[in-house]
Design a protein around this motif. Sequence first.
Motif, PDB file in Angstrom:
ATOM      1  N   LEU A  75     -48.962  10.708  -9.539  1.00  0.00           N
ATOM      2  CA  LEU A  75     -50.291  10.837 -10.153  1.00  0.00           C
ATOM      3  C   LEU A  75     -50.257  10.464 -11.632  1.00  0.00           C
ATOM      4  CD1 LEU A  75     -51.497  14.161  -8.475  1.00  0.00           C
ATOM      5  CD2 LEU A  75     -52.338  11.849  -8.022  1.00  0.00           C
ATOM      6  N   PHE A  76     -49.209  10.857 -12.358  1.00  0.00           N
ATOM      7  CA  PHE A  76     -49.099  10.506 -13.774  1.00  0.00           C
ATOM      8  C   PHE A  76     -49.001   8.989 -13.950  1.00  0.00           C
ATOM      9  CE2 PHE A  76     -46.996  14.863 -14.411  1.00  0.00           C
ATOM     10  CZ  PHE A  76     -48.215  15.444 -14.732  1.00  0.00           C
ATOM     11  N   ALA A  77     -48.260   8.325 -13.034  1.00  0.00           N
ATOM     12  CA  ALA A  77     -48.129   6.876 -13.122  1.00  0.00           C
ATOM     13  C   ALA A  77     -49.457   6.183 -12.865  1.00  0.00           C
ATOM     14  CB  ALA A  77     -47.075   6.382 -12.126  1.00  0.00           C
ATOM     15  N   GLU A  78     -50.253   6.762 -11.959  1.00  0.00           N
ATOM     16  CA  GLU A  78     -51.532   6.144 -11.584  1.00  0.00           C
ATOM     17  C   GLU A  78     -52.640   6.449 -12.577  1.00  0.00           C
ATOM     18  OE1 GLU A  78     -54.771   6.364  -7.885  1.00  0.00           O
ATOM     19  OE2 GLU A  78     -52.829   7.389  -7.747  1.00  0.00           O
ATOM     20  N   LYS A  79     -52.704   7.708 -13.050  1.00  0.00           N
ATOM     21  CA  LYS A  79     -53.851   8.127 -13.857  1.00  0.00           C
ATOM     22  C   LYS A  79     -53.490   8.532 -15.281  1.00  0.00           C
ATOM     23  CE  LYS A  79     -56.357   9.871  -9.815  1.00  0.00           C
ATOM     24  NZ  LYS A  79     -57.108  11.015  -9.247  1.00  0.00           N
ATOM     25  N   GLY A  80     -52.226   8.687 -15.560  1.00  0.00           N
ATOM     26  CA  GLY A  80     -51.842   9.178 -16.870  1.00  0.00           C
ATOM     27  C   GLY A  80     -51.882  10.692 -16.932  1.00  0.00           C
ATOM     28  N   PHE A  81     -51.333  11.250 -18.015  1.00  0.00           N
ATOM     29  CA  PHE A  81     -51.273  12.705 -18.138  1.00  0.00           C
ATOM     30  C   PHE A  81     -52.665  13.312 -18.235  1.00  0.00           C
ATOM     31  CE2 PHE A  81     -51.185  16.490 -20.872  1.00  0.00           C
ATOM     32  CZ  PHE A  81     -50.355  17.302 -20.119  1.00  0.00           C
ATOM     33  N   ASP A  82     -53.500  12.742 -19.098  1.00  0.00           N
ATOM     34  CA  ASP A  82     -54.842  13.308 -19.290  1.00  0.00           C
ATOM     35  C   ASP A  82     -55.716  13.166 -18.056  1.00  0.00           C
ATOM     36  OD1 ASP A  82     -54.205  14.048 -21.878  1.00  0.00           O
ATOM     37  OD2 ASP A  82     -54.863  12.139 -22.725  1.00  0.00           O
ATOM     38  N   GLY A  83     -55.490  12.125 -17.260  1.00  0.00           N
ATOM     39  CA  GLY A  83     -56.320  11.893 -16.087  1.00  0.00           C
ATOM     40  C   GLY A  83     -55.893  12.676 -14.860  1.00  0.00           C
ATOM     41  N   THR A  84     -54.792  13.400 -14.965  1.00  0.00           N
ATOM     42  CA  THR A  84     -54.276  14.166 -13.823  1.00  0.00           C
ATOM     43  C   THR A  84     -54.544  15.655 -14.048  1.00  0.00           C
ATOM     44  OG1 THR A  84     -52.524  12.540 -13.468  1.00  0.00           O
ATOM     45  CG2 THR A  84     -52.224  14.698 -12.456  1.00  0.00           C
TER      46      THR A  84
ATOM     47  N   GLU B  24     -37.721  -2.363 -11.847  1.00  0.00           N
ATOM     48  CA  GLU B  24     -37.896  -2.746 -10.448  1.00  0.00           C
ATOM     49  C   GLU B  24     -37.741  -1.549  -9.512  1.00  0.00           C
ATOM     50  OE1 GLU B  24     -36.707  -6.748  -8.255  1.00  0.00           O
ATOM     51  OE2 GLU B  24     -34.958  -5.490  -8.587  1.00  0.00           O
ATOM     52  N   GLU B  25     -36.771  -0.679  -9.788  1.00  0.00           N
ATOM     53  CA  GLU B  25     -36.496   0.438  -8.887  1.00  0.00           C
ATOM     54  C   GLU B  25     -37.314   1.675  -9.222  1.00  0.00           C
ATOM     55  OE1 GLU B  25     -32.347   1.115  -9.121  1.00  0.00           O
ATOM     56  OE2 GLU B  25     -31.797  -0.694  -8.002  1.00  0.00           O
ATOM     57  N   SER B  26     -37.845   1.766 -10.425  1.00  0.00           N
ATOM     58  CA  SER B  26     -38.590   2.956 -10.842  1.00  0.00           C
ATOM     59  C   SER B  26     -39.847   2.553 -11.591  1.00  0.00           C
ATOM     60  CB  SER B  26     -37.692   3.850 -11.711  1.00  0.00           C
ATOM     61  OG  SER B  26     -38.331   5.059 -12.024  1.00  0.00           O
ATOM     62  N   SER B  27     -40.678   1.760 -10.919  1.00  0.00           N
ATOM     63  CA  SER B  27     -41.889   1.245 -11.570  1.00  0.00           C
ATOM     64  C   SER B  27     -42.805   2.380 -12.024  1.00  0.00           C
ATOM     65  CB  SER B  27     -42.643   0.313 -10.611  1.00  0.00           C
ATOM     66  OG  SER B  27     -41.843  -0.783 -10.258  1.00  0.00           O
ATOM     67  N   GLU B  28     -42.946   3.416 -11.178  1.00  0.00           N
ATOM     68  CA  GLU B  28     -43.813   4.534 -11.559  1.00  0.00           C
ATOM     69  C   GLU B  28     -43.297   5.213 -12.816  1.00  0.00           C
ATOM     70  OE1 GLU B  28     -44.071   7.149  -8.229  1.00  0.00           O
ATOM     71  OE2 GLU B  28     -45.670   6.005  -7.244  1.00  0.00           O
ATOM     72  N   GLY B  29     -41.979   5.424 -12.874  1.00  0.00           N
ATOM     73  CA  GLY B  29     -41.411   6.062 -14.057  1.00  0.00           C
ATOM     74  C   GLY B  29     -41.623   5.238 -15.311  1.00  0.00           C
ATOM     75  N   PHE B  30     -41.455   3.919 -15.203  1.00  0.00           N
ATOM     76  CA  PHE B  30     -41.637   3.057 -16.379  1.00  0.00           C
ATOM     77  C   PHE B  30     -43.097   3.065 -16.825  1.00  0.00           C
ATOM     78  CE2 PHE B  30     -42.007  -1.120 -18.518  1.00  0.00           C
ATOM     79  CZ  PHE B  30     -41.029  -0.923 -19.487  1.00  0.00           C
TER      80      PHE B  30
ATOM     81  N   ILE C 222     -45.140   5.526 -16.551  1.00  0.00           N
ATOM     82  CA  ILE C 222     -45.367   6.803 -17.235  1.00  0.00           C
ATOM     83  C   ILE C 222     -44.849   6.736 -18.662  1.00  0.00           C
ATOM     84  CG2 ILE C 222     -44.729   9.245 -17.258  1.00  0.00           C
ATOM     85  CD1 ILE C 222     -44.607   9.093 -14.184  1.00  0.00           C
ATOM     86  N   LEU C 223     -43.659   6.141 -18.841  1.00  0.00           N
ATOM     87  CA  LEU C 223     -43.062   6.078 -20.177  1.00  0.00           C
ATOM     88  C   LEU C 223     -43.895   5.235 -21.143  1.00  0.00           C
ATOM     89  CD1 LEU C 223     -39.249   5.682 -19.388  1.00  0.00           C
ATOM     90  CD2 LEU C 223     -40.450   7.720 -20.147  1.00  0.00           C
ATOM     91  N   VAL C 224     -44.441   4.123 -20.640  1.00  0.00           N
ATOM     92  CA  VAL C 224     -45.122   3.192 -21.555  1.00  0.00           C
ATOM     93  C   VAL C 224     -46.633   3.392 -21.594  1.00  0.00           C
ATOM     94  CG1 VAL C 224     -43.336   1.466 -21.175  1.00  0.00           C
ATOM     95  CG2 VAL C 224     -45.410   1.377 -19.798  1.00  0.00           C
ATOM     96  N   ARG C 225     -47.193   4.214 -20.694  1.00  0.00           N
ATOM     97  CA  ARG C 225     -48.660   4.322 -20.607  1.00  0.00           C
ATOM     98  C   ARG C 225     -49.271   4.764 -21.928  1.00  0.00           C
ATOM     99  NH1 ARG C 225     -52.745   4.902 -16.962  1.00  0.00           N
ATOM    100  NH2 ARG C 225     -51.346   4.632 -15.201  1.00  0.00           N
ATOM    101  N   ASP C 226     -48.717   5.791 -22.532  1.00  0.00           N
ATOM    102  CA  ASP C 226     -49.287   6.321 -23.773  1.00  0.00           C
ATOM    103  C   ASP C 226     -48.426   6.020 -24.991  1.00  0.00           C
ATOM    104  OD1 ASP C 226     -51.392   7.532 -22.331  1.00  0.00           O
ATOM    105  OD2 ASP C 226     -50.059   9.186 -21.798  1.00  0.00           O
ATOM    106  N   SER C 227     -47.451   5.110 -24.824  1.00  0.00           N
ATOM    107  CA  SER C 227     -46.551   4.818 -25.945  1.00  0.00           C
ATOM    108  C   SER C 227     -46.073   3.395 -25.829  1.00  0.00           C
ATOM    109  CB  SER C 227     -45.360   5.781 -25.935  1.00  0.00           C
ATOM    110  OG  SER C 227     -44.458   5.443 -26.951  1.00  0.00           O
ATOM    111  N   HIS C 228     -46.723   2.466 -26.536  1.00  0.00           N
ATOM    112  CA  HIS C 228     -46.329   1.070 -26.524  1.00  0.00           C
ATOM    113  C   HIS C 228     -45.011   0.909 -27.263  1.00  0.00           C
ATOM    114  CE1 HIS C 228     -46.531  -3.285 -27.376  1.00  0.00           C
ATOM    115  NE2 HIS C 228     -47.253  -3.318 -26.287  1.00  0.00           N
ATOM    116  N   ALA C 229     -44.194  -0.065 -26.838  1.00  0.00           N
ATOM    117  CA  ALA C 229     -42.873  -0.255 -27.436  1.00  0.00           C
ATOM    118  C   ALA C 229     -42.947  -0.543 -28.919  1.00  0.00           C
ATOM    119  CB  ALA C 229     -42.134  -1.388 -26.719  1.00  0.00           C
TER     120      ALA C 229
END
Length: 396
Positions: free
Chosen positions: A84-93, A160-166, A168-175
């Motif tokens: 859910l965090f990967a799909e909607k973000g923290f605030d959207g969940t 590639e193996e953890s797309s949802e995790g990546f 989540i990491l980059v959704r609210d924090s651009h590199a």
Amino acid sequence: MGDPADIPSSHASAVALPLASAQAPATAVRTRPDRPNGKATAKPESVNAPKQAMMGRVNDSSRSRRRMTGAERREQLIQIGRTLFAEKGFDGTSVEEIAASAKVSKPVVYEHFGGKEGIYAVVIDREMQRLLTLVTQALSASHALVKLERAALALLQYIEESSEGFRILVRDSHAASGTGTFASLISDIASQVEDVLADEFKERGYDPKLAPMYAQMLVGMTALTGQWWLDVRKPRREEVAAHLVNLSWNGLTGLDPNPQLTAATRGLVLSPPPDTRAARPAERGDAKEQDKARERDLKEQEKLQREQQKAHEREQKEREKARERELKEQEKAQREQGKLQREQEKAREREQKEREKARERELKEQEKAQREQQKALERQARRASKAGAPERADGS
């Protein structure tokens, strides 16, 4: 409430008997000589049959609906929250969505994690540890080029193996933002790369104080490329890694039109932390295969070192030849300059002689003119004296 399998038989009887009495009248009886007082008791068989059927259904239901242990429930909530965090973000969940997806009540979520913040913290910590572990493994190689290849491949493997995790990491924090979870992780990786570059800079005679800046450049370039590749997924991850290394290792002026990873990196699959993914048999292998792989890796690294040494020697020879050519060019230029100076000196001498000759001619011309003028004066004087002689004779 306990598991249905733990329901006492007296409770099951309490459920079964009223149903039996409501559905059928008591008919035949049988005696039970097993009472403590030795007296036989009679029970309707029509009552015992529904009771046994009910107990069978309760036992079947308990086997199909086994209650999760606390650890299993926590892991279920973590995985659901991660999706859910990967799909909607923290605030959207919301906690309601997590509970509904897990088919539990909200108090269960609060009991295990205290809210969605607790789940999010666990997810973030796992993803950061997973990615950091992969990159740390990649940077353990001995050759700088292999380190660079494996670090790029580690990030792409994680994506590639953890797309949802990546996500989540980059959704609210651009590199490139400098803040947030992903930026903090990139900073940690850059610190490791900085140590590697500092050693390489010292060995090659560059200023090691520039290593932090170059580390940020390399890691930032790789991270932003990974974010782009997260959605496009073309070309393959090894090809993307080869192009990343091509640009960072060779530079724009030395780009290879068909870059490839070295044999020490091609086909490499790094192992994530054990708490995030169970090791697969194909990846584990036996000890002999691992030893052989390490030996191949060492041989490849030695080969790379020899090639690098040869390249360094060739570069040194080229510099020496270039220096010799430069010295010869300088000597030739000096000879040309000396020749030019001599020619200029001769030209100045000729010009001086010409000026002296012109001066001499001028003086001769002046002397000649003076003589001519003197002669003219003398002729005039003689004519005047001749003309005055007859006049004197007539007067006498």
